[in-house]
Enzyme design. Structure first.
Site, mmCIF file in Angstrom:
data_model
loop_
_atom_site.group_PDB
_atom_site.id
_atom_site.type_symbol
_atom_site.label_atom_id
_atom_site.label_comp_id
_atom_site.label_asym_id
_atom_site.label_seq_id
_atom_site.Cartn_x
_atom_site.Cartn_y
_atom_site.Cartn_z
ATOM 1 N N CYS A 129 -5.092 4.516 -8.651
ATOM 2 C CA CYS A 129 -4.220 5.675 -8.479
ATOM 3 C C CYS A 129 -3.934 6.254 -9.863
ATOM 4 C CB CYS A 129 -2.916 5.227 -7.806
ATOM 5 S SG CYS A 129 -1.647 6.487 -7.798
ATOM 6 N N CYS A 177 -0.584 13.178 -8.927
ATOM 7 C CA CYS A 177 -0.599 14.079 -7.753
ATOM 8 C C CYS A 177 0.804 14.318 -7.191
ATOM 9 C CB CYS A 177 -1.453 13.505 -6.635
ATOM 10 S SG CYS A 177 -2.992 12.830 -7.193
ATOM 11 N N THR A 202 5.568 6.176 -7.814
ATOM 12 C CA THR A 202 4.257 6.105 -8.457
ATOM 13 C C THR A 202 4.278 6.769 -9.832
ATOM 14 O OG1 THR A 202 3.099 6.039 -6.356
ATOM 15 C CG2 THR A 202 1.856 6.876 -8.226
ATOM 16 N N GLU A 215 4.051 1.455 -9.675
ATOM 17 C CA GLU A 215 5.236 1.922 -8.942
ATOM 18 C C GLU A 215 6.473 1.278 -9.560
ATOM 19 O OE1 GLU A 215 2.402 1.314 -7.018
ATOM 20 O OE2 GLU A 215 2.200 3.463 -6.732
ATOM 21 N N HIS A 244 0.812 15.932 0.220
ATOM 22 C CA HIS A 244 0.453 14.584 -0.225
ATOM 23 C C HIS A 244 -0.519 13.920 0.758
ATOM 24 C CE1 HIS A 244 1.002 11.988 -3.496
ATOM 25 N NE2 HIS A 244 1.510 10.981 -2.815
ATOM 26 N N TYR A 300 -4.605 12.485 -0.205
ATOM 27 C CA TYR A 300 -5.296 11.213 0.087
ATOM 28 C C TYR A 300 -6.720 11.429 0.587
ATOM 29 C CZ TYR A 300 -1.010 8.531 -0.652
ATOM 30 O OH TYR A 300 0.082 7.927 -1.216
ATOM 31 N N CYS A 318 -8.226 11.465 -3.343
ATOM 32 C CA CYS A 318 -8.131 10.310 -4.273
ATOM 33 C C CYS A 318 -8.681 9.026 -3.654
ATOM 34 C CB CYS A 318 -6.694 10.124 -4.736
ATOM 35 S SG CYS A 318 -5.510 9.701 -3.450
ATOM 36 N N GLU A 372 -0.783 1.529 -0.192
ATOM 37 C CA GLU A 372 -0.408 2.934 -0.397
ATOM 38 C C GLU A 372 -1.077 3.819 0.654
ATOM 39 O OE1 GLU A 372 -1.166 4.646 -4.261
ATOM 40 O OE2 GLU A 372 -0.490 6.581 -3.541
HETATM 41 C C1 LIG Z 1 2.020 2.086 -3.191
HETATM 42 C C2 LIG Z 1 3.041 3.092 -2.773
HETATM 43 C C3 LIG Z 1 3.252 4.226 -3.557
HETATM 44 C C4 LIG Z 1 4.245 5.149 -3.216
HETATM 45 N N1 LIG Z 1 4.494 6.218 -4.033
HETATM 46 C C5 LIG Z 1 5.540 7.034 -3.783
HETATM 47 C C6 LIG Z 1 5.894 8.096 -4.689
HETATM 48 O O1 LIG Z 1 5.259 8.290 -5.714
HETATM 49 N N2 LIG Z 1 6.953 8.883 -4.400
HETATM 50 C C7 LIG Z 1 7.698 8.674 -3.296
HETATM 51 O O2 LIG Z 1 8.650 9.399 -3.110
HETATM 52 N N3 LIG Z 1 7.403 7.683 -2.416
HETATM 53 C C8 LIG Z 1 6.343 6.862 -2.633
HETATM 54 N N4 LIG Z 1 6.025 5.853 -1.757
HETATM 55 C C9 LIG Z 1 6.924 5.620 -0.637
HETATM 56 C C10 LIG Z 1 6.386 5.912 0.747
HETATM 57 O O3 LIG Z 1 6.498 7.275 1.043
HETATM 58 C C11 LIG Z 1 7.179 5.024 1.704
HETATM 59 O O4 LIG Z 1 6.705 3.692 1.519
HETATM 60 C C12 LIG Z 1 7.061 5.437 3.159
HETATM 61 O O5 LIG Z 1 7.696 6.663 3.389
HETATM 62 C C13 LIG Z 1 7.661 4.372 4.083
HETATM 63 O O6 LIG Z 1 8.969 4.068 3.693
HETATM 64 P P1 LIG Z 1 9.391 2.542 3.462
HETATM 65 O O7 LIG Z 1 8.402 1.924 2.555
HETATM 66 O O8 LIG Z 1 10.798 2.543 3.073
HETATM 67 O O9 LIG Z 1 9.158 1.824 4.840
HETATM 68 P P2 LIG Z 1 10.137 1.822 6.081
HETATM 69 O O10 LIG Z 1 10.798 3.137 6.205
HETATM 70 O O11 LIG Z 1 11.008 0.637 6.026
HETATM 71 O O12 LIG Z 1 9.093 1.686 7.269
HETATM 72 C C14 LIG Z 1 8.620 0.420 7.744
HETATM 73 C C15 LIG Z 1 8.274 0.568 9.222
HETATM 74 O O13 LIG Z 1 9.465 0.891 9.951
HETATM 75 C C16 LIG Z 1 9.278 2.100 10.699
HETATM 76 N N5 LIG Z 1 10.554 2.848 10.664
HETATM 77 C C17 LIG Z 1 11.271 3.206 9.567
HETATM 78 N N6 LIG Z 1 12.382 3.884 9.933
HETATM 79 C C18 LIG Z 1 12.358 3.964 11.262
HETATM 80 C C19 LIG Z 1 13.228 4.563 12.213
HETATM 81 N N7 LIG Z 1 14.352 5.196 11.860
HETATM 82 N N8 LIG Z 1 12.867 4.460 13.528
HETATM 83 C C20 LIG Z 1 11.737 3.829 13.894
HETATM 84 N N9 LIG Z 1 10.887 3.244 13.032
HETATM 85 C C21 LIG Z 1 11.195 3.307 11.736
HETATM 86 C C22 LIG Z 1 8.153 2.846 9.984
HETATM 87 O O14 LIG Z 1 7.466 3.751 10.846
HETATM 88 C C23 LIG Z 1 7.277 1.685 9.514
HETATM 89 O O15 LIG Z 1 6.423 1.282 10.549
HETATM 90 C C24 LIG Z 1 5.006 4.943 -2.051
HETATM 91 C C25 LIG Z 1 4.766 3.821 -1.246
HETATM 92 C C26 LIG Z 1 3.803 2.892 -1.604
HETATM 93 C C27 LIG Z 1 3.596 1.685 -0.738
#
Ligand SMILES: Cc1cc2nc3c(=O)[nH]c(=O)nc-3n(C[C@H](O)[C@H](O)[C@H](O)COP(=O)(O)OP(=O)(O)OC[C@H]3O[C@@H](n4cnc5c(N)ncnc54)[C@H](O)[C@@H]3O)c2cc1C
Length: 484
Positions: free
Chosen positions: A100, A104, A191, A258, A293, A297, A300, A448
């Site tokens: 990565c 982006c 990120t 990250e 975004h 994907y 990238c 990711e």
């Molecule tokens: C490697 C990596 C890079 C990233 N880079 C960035 C970045 O640069 N900038 C940025 O802003 N973000 C970044 N992210 C964040 C990414 O957008 C989030 O991981 C994603 O939105 C999921 O949020 P979470 O990880 O908190 O998981 P969670 O929200 O905890 O989700 C886990 C599971 O629970 C479910 N879930 C969550 N809430 C609910 C609900 N209310 N009802 C029902 N189901 C639910 C989801 O669908 C999923 O299956 C990155 C993530 C990763 C892993």
């Protein structure tokens, strides 16, 4: 300085007083930290390639704000051609780094905040769009890397921001002053945040009136008072701390990054504020950023996939299995999956359209289909790479064993494959595949792909919203001769 070189970018990071913590301790010189440096090298590639005449058309663009040549990562898309070039640029960078390259998120934030601030001002008579124009000119003219920060820690996922036991689970306004606002909270999984000059903060979910203190967007320098970052560790990261680390790393020079970015009562002057309590626009901004975004994907991850497919083909040759029909078929399947992702990235770009503010927006449905496929195909491509590589990619001794006077000759003898290939080269390609599928690069290529730009369900919700099932039902009824 409209176009920095890679070296100038790295030097510019040294001038910042960014507060970084790794393993519980403050790291003063994060630029040369062995666990962080590979991710800085990946961002540096976005600067380096902009100076290469053969990539000029992809890597640079003419700014609609200043008329100057700028790095495409700082550009507002002016037409569908720009959207397509964005995806091609991302594929190129994936091919050059196999990781990565982190820049982006900023580009996607610029394009979504540009159109959203225009619409907020139109409704509320605010001045966010002008604030943002000035900010973006500054970013373009200084060729900055910006962390597009959306994801909050979120606490209890079933509760809205205003219902959380601890309000800091979502970034929020704690004070409104004459000269600006004071914010508190954190952004998780950011990120390239440590490698960024500034952060561009956006809300993470749609909001209602009760949540208006959480509807906030602003820009803040990485080393502003009250901002600090806690590095997110990756699988096998401590291999980077080993003496003479090389082959065991798989990808010695490049990586992703990250971090948790904390805002501990940070002051933001009004001219760096782009949304403040206009809660009905939080959801608009989230959807637009996520849309861009999800398009990203399709570029990238495809570039990174190209390298992994190549590595699997090399491993097959080194193992002496490249002529087997099932190996050839597996490489075809990997290519088919990878190019399907690329088709989605190109398609949502080609079907783009202008926003009211003038920049171009991708096709939402196709961008969400793109990302939904990205949550699956890299896993299958990785599975096939592991199949072709063989078990040695996870059972092989260390480089030190191969270099040992006492046992090295045994390692070289028993881990030899195709007689025409050195055992070291076989080891290098298997370690690369290990790094991509299970090591530090798996953060970017696998997890990711699953959660970045939103977990799979977020795309399914968008696909449901855009799929126009009523129209499809009408089509079927017409052809079937149904009159209700
Ligand atoms: C490697 C990596 C890079 C990233 N880079 C960035 C970045 O640069 N900038 C940025 O802003 N973000 C970044 N992210 C964040 C990414 O957008 C989030 O991981 C994603 O939105 C999921 O949020 P979470 O990880 O908190 O998981 P969670 O929200 O905890 O989700 C886990 C599971 O629970 C479910 N879930 C969550 N809430 C609910 C609900 N209310 N009802 C029902 N189901 C639910 C989801 O669908 C999923 O299956 C990155 C993530 C990763 C892993």
């Amino acid at each position: 300085m409209p176009l920095m070189t890679g070296e100038q970018y790295i030097e510019s990071l040294r001038k910042l007083k960014t507060k970084v913590f790794v393993f519980g301790e403050r790291v003063e010189n994060f630029v040369d930290h062995p666990m962080i440096r590979p991710s800085i090298n990946s961002v540096a590639m976005t600067y380096e390639l902009a100076h290469d005449p053969q990539y000029e058309d992809l890597m640079t663009a003419t700014s609609n704000l200043t008329g100057n040549k700028v790095n495409r990562f700082c550009h507002l898309h002016q037409n569908t051609g720009d959207l397509i070039k964005k995806v091609k640029m991302q594929r190129l960078l994936g091919q050059k780094t196999a990781s990565c390259f982190q820049r982006c998120v900023g580009m996607d934030a610029f394009n979504s905040i540009w159109s959203t601030t225009y619409e907020i001002d139109k409704k509320h008579g605010t001045h966010y769009h002008e604030n943002f124009r000035k900010y973006l000119e500054y970013v373009q003219e200084n060729d900055l890397t910006i962390d597009g920060a959306m994801t909050d820690p979120k606490g209890d996922r079933s509760l809205a921001p205003s219902q959380q036991e601890d309000p800091d689970m979502f970034v929020h306004i704690v004070e409104k002053r004459e000269d600006g606002i004071v914010v508190r909270g954190a952004k998780a999984h950011q990120t390239g945040s440590i490698n960024s000059h500034e952060h561009l903060i956006m809300p993470t979910i749609a909001m209602k009136e009760d949540d208006k203190a959480f509807a906030v967007s602003f820009a803040v320098p990485s080393d502003a008072e009250g901002v600090f970052m806690i590095y997110g560790r990756q699988s096998c990261d401590t291999r980077k701390l080993e003496k003479n680390a090389d082959i065991d790393l798989g990808n010695k020079n490049f990586g992703g990054q990250e971090a948790l970015v904390v805002f501990d009562d940070v002051f933001i002057p009004w001219d760096k504020v782009f949304l403040c309590e206009e809660y009905e626009f939080a959801g608009v901004l989230v959807e637009r950023f996520a849309g861009y975004h999800r398009q990203s994907y399709g570029g990238c991850k495809v570039g990174v996939g190209d390298v992994l497919i190549g590595a699997a083909a090399v491993a097959a040759e080194y193992n002496g299995a490249s002529k087997a029909s099932h190996i050839k078929d597996k490489l075809i399947e990997m290519t088919h999956l990878n190019e399907t992702l690329y088709c989605c990235g190109i398609a949502c770009s080609a079907e783009g359209y202008p926003t009211e503010a003038g920049n171009y927006q991708i096709d939402m449905l196709l961008a969400n289909v793109c990302k939904q496929n990205v949550t699956r195909f890299p896993y299958e491509i990785g599975r096939l790479a592991e199949d072709i590589a063989g078990g040695l990619m996870v059972t092989m001794p260390s480089q030190a064993d191969f270099d040992s006077e006492e046992i090295g000759s045994y390692c070289h003898k028993y881990f030899k494959g195709n007689g025409k290939v050195s055992t070291e080269n076989r080891m290098r390609i298997l370690r690369f595949i290990e790094n991509m599928c299970l090591g530090s690069s798996a953060v970017g290529y696998r997890t990711e792909s699953m959660h970045g730009a939103g977990s799979p369900q977020a795309q399914r919700i968008m696909i449901a919203r855009q799929s126009n099932i009523e129209h499809k039902k009408e089509l079927a009824k017409n052809i079937a001769g149904i009159k209700e």
